[in-house]
Write a protein that holds these residues in place. Structure first.
Motif, PDB file in Angstrom:
ATOM      1  N   VAL A 165       3.140  -1.751  32.073  1.00 45.88           N
ATOM      2  CA  VAL A 165       3.851  -0.351  31.870  1.00 45.88           C
ATOM      3  C   VAL A 165       2.902   0.412  31.246  1.00 45.88           C
ATOM      4  CG1 VAL A 165       5.836   0.858  31.197  1.00 45.88           C
ATOM      5  CG2 VAL A 165       6.069  -1.308  32.413  1.00 45.88           C
ATOM      6  N   ALA A 166       2.392   0.169  30.232  1.00 47.39           N
ATOM      7  CA  ALA A 166       1.387   0.795  29.464  1.00 47.39           C
ATOM      8  C   ALA A 166       0.065   1.082  30.055  1.00 47.39           C
ATOM      9  CB  ALA A 166       1.123   0.390  27.961  1.00 47.39           C
ATOM     10  N   ALA A 167      -0.322   0.471  31.026  1.00 46.57           N
ATOM     11  CA  ALA A 167      -1.590   0.640  31.756  1.00 46.57           C
ATOM     12  C   ALA A 167      -1.269   1.709  32.839  1.00 46.57           C
ATOM     13  CB  ALA A 167      -1.816  -0.596  32.820  1.00 46.57           C
ATOM     14  N   ASN A 168       0.048   2.258  33.138  1.00 51.22           N
ATOM     15  CA  ASN A 168       0.405   3.352  33.933  1.00 51.22           C
ATOM     16  C   ASN A 168      -0.214   4.692  32.921  1.00 51.22           C
ATOM     17  OD1 ASN A 168       1.239   1.971  36.186  1.00 51.22           O
ATOM     18  ND2 ASN A 168       3.201   2.091  35.255  1.00 51.22           N
ATOM     19  N   THR A 169      -0.296   5.755  33.612  1.00 54.27           N
ATOM     20  CA  THR A 169      -0.825   6.978  33.053  1.00 54.27           C
ATOM     21  C   THR A 169       0.123   7.856  33.271  1.00 54.27           C
ATOM     22  OG1 THR A 169      -2.909   6.796  33.489  1.00 54.27           O
ATOM     23  CG2 THR A 169      -2.299   9.110  33.026  1.00 54.27           C
ATOM     24  N   PHE A 170       0.983   8.242  31.991  1.00 56.19           N
ATOM     25  CA  PHE A 170       2.266   9.119  32.032  1.00 56.19           C
ATOM     26  C   PHE A 170       1.625  10.532  31.421  1.00 56.19           C
ATOM     27  CE2 PHE A 170       4.097   4.992  31.421  1.00 56.19           C
ATOM     28  CZ  PHE A 170       5.348   5.105  31.852  1.00 56.19           C
ATOM     29  N   GLN A 171       2.091  11.492  32.655  1.00 50.11           N
ATOM     30  CA  GLN A 171       1.394  12.959  32.373  1.00 50.11           C
ATOM     31  C   GLN A 171       2.580  13.947  32.425  1.00 50.11           C
ATOM     32  OE1 GLN A 171      -1.571  13.567  31.921  1.00 50.11           O
ATOM     33  NE2 GLN A 171      -3.066  12.068  32.995  1.00 50.11           N
ATOM     34  N   HIS A 172       2.258  14.802  31.593  1.00 47.82           N
ATOM     35  CA  HIS A 172       3.087  16.169  31.707  1.00 47.82           C
ATOM     36  C   HIS A 172       2.686  16.996  32.593  1.00 47.82           C
ATOM     37  CE1 HIS A 172       5.109  20.159  29.463  1.00 47.82           C
ATOM     38  NE2 HIS A 172       5.637  19.874  30.838  1.00 47.82           N
ATOM     39  N   CYS A 173       2.907  17.210  33.585  1.00 49.34           N
ATOM     40  CA  CYS A 173       2.243  17.796  34.911  1.00 49.34           C
ATOM     41  C   CYS A 173       3.041  18.923  35.380  1.00 49.34           C
ATOM     42  CB  CYS A 173       1.960  16.743  36.192  1.00 49.34           C
ATOM     43  SG  CYS A 173       3.271  15.809  36.692  1.00 49.34           S
ATOM     44  N   ALA A 182      12.304   4.932  34.602  1.00 50.34           N
ATOM     45  CA  ALA A 182      13.307   4.923  33.679  1.00 50.34           C
ATOM     46  C   ALA A 182      12.977   5.827  32.579  1.00 50.34           C
ATOM     47  CB  ALA A 182      13.879   3.644  33.233  1.00 50.34           C
ATOM     48  N   ILE A 183      11.555   5.397  31.978  1.00 54.31           N
ATOM     49  CA  ILE A 183      10.799   6.251  30.825  1.00 54.31           C
ATOM     50  C   ILE A 183      10.881   7.643  31.102  1.00 54.31           C
ATOM     51  CG2 ILE A 183       9.078   6.215  29.422  1.00 54.31           C
ATOM     52  CD1 ILE A 183       8.641   3.346  29.667  1.00 54.31           C
ATOM     53  N   ALA A 184      10.164   7.870  32.584  1.00 55.74           N
ATOM     54  CA  ALA A 184       9.906   9.427  32.781  1.00 55.74           C
ATOM     55  C   ALA A 184      10.911  10.111  33.055  1.00 55.74           C
ATOM     56  CB  ALA A 184       9.066   9.006  34.284  1.00 55.74           C
ATOM     57  N   ASP A 185      12.095   9.290  33.797  1.00 57.87           N
ATOM     58  CA  ASP A 185      13.088  10.247  33.908  1.00 57.87           C
ATOM     59  C   ASP A 185      14.043  10.607  32.757  1.00 57.87           C
ATOM     60  OD1 ASP A 185      13.008  10.007  36.735  1.00 57.87           O
ATOM     61  OD2 ASP A 185      14.071   8.176  36.755  1.00 57.87           O
ATOM     62  N   GLU A 186      14.211   9.869  31.801  1.00 60.59           N
ATOM     63  CA  GLU A 186      14.764  10.182  30.538  1.00 60.59           C
ATOM     64  C   GLU A 186      13.937  11.088  29.847  1.00 60.59           C
ATOM     65  OE1 GLU A 186      17.731   9.926  27.710  1.00 60.59           O
ATOM     66  OE2 GLU A 186      17.718   9.657  29.808  1.00 60.59           O
ATOM     67  N   MET A 187      12.515  11.554  29.798  1.00 57.85           N
ATOM     68  CA  MET A 187      11.862  12.286  29.324  1.00 57.85           C
ATOM     69  C   MET A 187      11.783  13.530  29.882  1.00 57.85           C
ATOM     70  SD  MET A 187       8.191  10.339  28.044  1.00 57.85           S
ATOM     71  CE  MET A 187       7.997   9.407  26.855  1.00 57.85           C
ATOM     72  N   ASN A 188      11.907  13.577  30.986  1.00 54.79           N
ATOM     73  CA  ASN A 188      12.294  14.735  32.086  1.00 54.79           C
ATOM     74  C   ASN A 188      13.539  15.402  31.535  1.00 54.79           C
ATOM     75  OD1 ASN A 188      10.299  15.357  33.820  1.00 54.79           O
ATOM     76  ND2 ASN A 188      10.910  13.620  35.201  1.00 54.79           N
ATOM     77  N   THR A 217      12.582  24.201  36.240  1.00 60.02           N
ATOM     78  CA  THR A 217      12.498  25.235  37.296  1.00 60.02           C
ATOM     79  C   THR A 217      11.251  25.712  37.473  1.00 60.02           C
ATOM     80  OG1 THR A 217      14.796  25.966  36.312  1.00 60.02           O
ATOM     81  CG2 THR A 217      13.514  27.346  37.726  1.00 60.02           C
ATOM     82  N   GLN A 218      10.528  25.956  36.800  1.00 60.54           N
ATOM     83  CA  GLN A 218       8.957  26.549  36.774  1.00 60.54           C
ATOM     84  C   GLN A 218       8.148  25.087  37.375  1.00 60.54           C
ATOM     85  OE1 GLN A 218       7.822  27.542  32.951  1.00 60.54           O
ATOM     86  NE2 GLN A 218       8.824  29.476  32.867  1.00 60.54           N
ATOM     87  N   GLY A 219       8.587  23.997  37.724  1.00 61.57           N
ATOM     88  CA  GLY A 219       7.879  22.919  38.359  1.00 61.57           C
ATOM     89  C   GLY A 219       7.513  22.114  37.400  1.00 61.57           C
ATOM     90  N   GLN A 220       7.618  21.886  36.087  1.00 60.81           N
ATOM     91  CA  GLN A 220       7.382  21.132  35.195  1.00 60.81           C
ATOM     92  C   GLN A 220       8.008  19.621  35.244  1.00 60.81           C
ATOM     93  OE1 GLN A 220       6.758  22.328  31.306  1.00 60.81           O
ATOM     94  NE2 GLN A 220       6.327  24.398  32.005  1.00 60.81           N
ATOM     95  N   SER A 221       7.412  18.506  35.098  1.00 62.36           N
ATOM     96  CA  SER A 221       7.815  17.217  35.154  1.00 62.36           C
ATOM     97  C   SER A 221       7.039  16.135  34.399  1.00 62.36           C
ATOM     98  CB  SER A 221       8.241  16.922  36.511  1.00 62.36           C
ATOM     99  OG  SER A 221       8.609  15.562  37.021  1.00 62.36           O
ATOM    100  N   ILE A 222       7.612  15.086  34.066  1.00 62.80           N
ATOM    101  CA  ILE A 222       6.951  13.891  33.470  1.00 62.80           C
ATOM    102  C   ILE A 222       6.674  12.904  34.715  1.00 62.80           C
ATOM    103  CG2 ILE A 222       6.786  11.974  31.668  1.00 62.80           C
ATOM    104  CD1 ILE A 222       6.719  14.718  30.578  1.00 62.80           C
ATOM    105  N   LYS A 223       5.571  12.686  35.166  1.00 65.91           N
ATOM    106  CA  LYS A 223       5.153  11.688  36.021  1.00 65.91           C
ATOM    107  C   LYS A 223       4.462  10.498  35.570  1.00 65.91           C
ATOM    108  CE  LYS A 223       7.166  13.611  39.671  1.00 65.91           C
ATOM    109  NZ  LYS A 223       8.268  13.166  40.434  1.00 65.91           N
TER     110      LYS A 223
END
Length: 421
Positions: A62-70, A316-322, A332-338
């Protein structure tokens, strides 16, 4: 400026300092530790079983994935990375002691161990209790100890004095992530918990068999009913113990009328078969396989593992951070955690050339993007950054050549350099 030094000092918020118990003394002696106090410690016997290796493997992947504020476009597709403090926490430095990748690893290990874990923003620009627009400078993994209707009590590490403390915070200010595989891993009678109990029982039996005890029964040639006979039998037992413990090779003698029965022989049971059965059942329920641990899994096994185990936890981690760390205006401006996984990481070298040819020929990746995948520096050729198929001639180049050739020969008035029309 909005984020100037003076503005940051005025609006700075520390969750430990501003949630301090007024009855608690503010002075604490400075101390040190032999081991990292913020490191997660597994509970309920997991550290003594094969479950630790399984949890650690899941956390590493899971940590090998790249989590980005995009930022996303109108169709919800990835557009660009947002250079924010939250993105810095996810990719560079989550806190004073952890990088972004180490923080995700700590988060997943704690979640698999406890069943639910909290992402605790410790230093923010603005008070999260009164505003949704604030920057996160550092965050930590916290254990939830008590639940209330709109608050939770968490147990988190305070890097200012090196102690773990209880802090009561609002649910809207912390990310609360429950293990998607809770029914399989954390329920009291789940497959993993049953496996842990069987493994602990197997360890206890192994310790008893290897403790060095003889477990002997001595049958004396007389009936032990009176106190005198009982004292005589006790004295005989002590004599044999003294002979065994005082002898160099552990040899003792007995009377010819005495019989000795040894009880520490291995007892036949099906405990090992139960452990093997529960292990195979747990692997099947998690989408796991033994070949994943030893590195011999094929592409189909790895794809099944990533789809059934890694993807639900990462989502689950990305959705909760969102939900908790991005305001409604930001969403609304299109920001998300992916999160993104490198699909070429498990591709063999002999297949990478064919994949690179197909991706560049179909104008999916540019040459420099392919060079980045294989670890080479970008090319300085301008064509290397364009999505073009180099195997065929490009129409734009041909048109440019055709339009440039007549211009070199024909001058104004429709005459060439020789004066001919």
């Amino acid at each position: 400026m909005e984020n100037s030094i003076s503005s940051r000092f005025k609006r700075a918020w520390n969750a430990f300092a501003n949630n301090r118990d007024p009855t608690q003394s503010t002075w604490a002696p400075e101390g040190g530790y032999y081991y990292r106090p913020d490191r997660p410690r597994l509970s309920r016997g997991k550290e003594r079983s094969i479950v630790t290796a399984l949890i650690n493997r899941i956390a590493l992947d899971v940590a090998a994935n790249t989590f980005q504020h995009c930022r996303l476009d109108e169709e919800g597709r990835f557009k660009e990375v947002v250079d924010s403090k939250l993105n810095r926490c996810l990719n560079l430095e989550a806190n004073l002691d952890q990088t972004g990748r180490a923080f995700i690893h700590d988060l997943v290990v704690s979640m698999c161990d406890e069943g639910v874990v909290a992402i605790f923003p410790t230093d923010t620009l603005g008070d999260p209790r009164f505003t949704d627009s604030y920057d996160i400078f550092s965050m930590r993994t916290a254990k939830i100890t008590q639940w209330f209707p709109n608050r939770v009590k968490i147990y988190a590490y305070d890097e200012r004095d090196g102690r773990k403390k209880d802090v009561s915070v609002l649910k809207k200010t912390v990310g609360i992530i429950e293990n998607p595989l809770f029914a399989v891993m954390n329920e009291p009678n789940s497959t993993m918990q049953r496996l842990i109990r069987k493994l602990n029982l197997l360890d206890a039996i192994d310790e008893q068999s290897g403790s060095g005890k003889l477990d002997l029964i001595i049958q004396l040639p007389y009936v032990i009913k009176s106190d005198a006979r009982r004292q005589q039998a006790e004295q005989r037992r002590k004599d044999i113990e003294m002979q065994l413990s005082g002898s160099k090779f552990g040899i003792a003698y007995t009377d010819g009328s005495e019989r000795i029965t040894q009880l520490n022989r291995p007892v036949e049971n099906n405990l090992m078969k139960q452990v093997e059965y529960l292990t195979s059942m747990l692997y099947s329920q998690l989408g796991f396989a033994q070949s994943i641990l030893d590195g011999t899994a094929d592409e189909r096994t790895m794809r099944n593992y990533y789809d059934r185990t890694i993807e639900p936890i990462s989502s689950a981690i990305a959705d909760e951070m969102n939900r908790k760390f991005l305001s409604q205006t930001a969403r609304t401006q299109g920001q998300s955690i992916k999160f993104f996984r490198d699909p070429f990481r498990l591709v063999p070298v002999n297949e990478l050339a064919n994949i690179a040819d197909k991706f560049t020929r179909n104008e999916i990746l540019s040459k420099n993007e392919v060079r980045q995948i294989i670890g080479r520096k970008p090319s300085s050729d301008p064509k290397a950054d364009k999505l073009i198929n180099s195997n065929i001639s490009q129409p734009a180049e041909e048109v440019g050549k055709q339009s440039s050739e007549p211009n070199e020969e024909i001058e104004e008035g429709g005459k060439n350099q020789n004066g001919e029309i």
